[in-house]
Design an enzyme around this catalytic site. Structure first.
Site, PDB file in Angstrom:
ATOM      1  N   SER A  38       0.801  -1.226   0.000  1.00 23.93           N
ATOM      2  CA  SER A  38       0.000   0.000   0.000  1.00 23.93           C
ATOM      3  C   SER A  38       0.836   1.280   0.000  1.00 23.93           C
ATOM      4  O   SER A  38       0.378   2.308  -0.474  1.00 23.93           O
ATOM      5  CB  SER A  38      -0.965   0.026   1.189  1.00 23.93           C
ATOM      6  OG  SER A  38      -0.263   0.165   2.398  1.00 23.93           O
ATOM      7  N   LYS A  56      -0.058   4.537   6.640  1.00 30.12           N
ATOM      8  CA  LYS A  56      -0.546   5.328   5.503  1.00 30.12           C
ATOM      9  C   LYS A  56      -0.067   6.770   5.668  1.00 30.12           C
ATOM     10  O   LYS A  56       0.476   7.154   6.692  1.00 30.12           O
ATOM     11  CB  LYS A  56      -2.072   5.332   5.439  1.00 30.12           C
ATOM     12  CG  LYS A  56      -2.736   3.973   5.515  1.00 30.12           C
ATOM     13  CD  LYS A  56      -2.894   3.321   4.185  1.00 30.12           C
ATOM     14  CE  LYS A  56      -3.675   2.019   4.304  1.00 30.12           C
ATOM     15  NZ  LYS A  56      -3.029   0.909   3.687  1.00 30.12           N
TER      16      LYS A  56
END
Length: 199
Positions: free
Chosen positions: A49, A109
């Protein structure tokens, strides 16, 4: 010597040495546990990710590296300040993150939207409150081509995005992350050695 002198003088010499080692090891373990709980904690990058910024290990789908990056989240930082835009943060994922086929747990993230802001994406370009972000964090060839707006972030809510936007799930799917879910900024990449970085 960690063993009190009075106690040590009553024990035979071999037992004093054993007791001293046991107390020394116990003190070291306690120090490490307190450090991890209060100051900093290591994490392994588990998925693609955050590619190409943070790597996961092949043969995982979308992973670019032989070894997964390992980062240190400085827990103590978020005790004194809130997350900043652009920062790579470690946080407890909301339960809704499980809808993306993964599982909820600890995620890494990038912080894009801050409390009170509206985040939108136009053909892969990010906007906050209608103004284009100067730093898009990833090259144009690695962005998706999505066009969408998300609701205004409430107090203490943050909009998190992956750097690998076409191949990952983030706040665009599962919504904002509350301030209480943040662990710390992923400030240091310490493994593998050729990827050592301080952000």
């Amino acid at each position: 010597m960690l063993v009190p002198r009075r106690l040590a003088s009553r024990l035979p010499r071999p037992w004093r040495r054993v007791l001293d080692w046991v107390l020394t090891i116990a003190a070291a373990v306690a120090l490490v546990l307190v450090f991890e709980a209060e100051v900093a904690k290591p994490y392994q990058v588990p998925s693609p990710s955050m590619e190409p910024t943070l790597h996961c290990a092949r043969p995982g789908k979308g992973c670019e590296a032989r070894f997964s990056d390992r980062v240190i989240a400085l827990r103590i930082v978020y005790r004194f300040r809130d997350p900043h835009r652009g920062e790579i943060a470690v946080f407890h994922a909301p339960a809704a993150a499980a809808q993306c086929g993964g599982e909820s747990g600890v995620f890494i993230k990038r912080v894009i939207g801050l409390p009170g802001e509206t985040v939108s994406e136009r053909n892969g370009v990010l906007f906050v409150d209608g103004k284009r972000l100067l730093d898009q964090y990833v090259p144009a060839v690695q962005r998706d081509h999505r066009t969408q707006s998300w609701p205004l972030l409430k107090a203490k809510q943050y909009f998190m995005m992956c750097d690998n936007r076409p191949g990952s799930c983030d706040s665009r799917e599962w919504g904002p992350v509350p301030r209480t879910s943040f662990i710390g900024p992923a400030t240091i990449t310490y493994w593998p050695p050729n990827r050592m970085t301080v952000r």
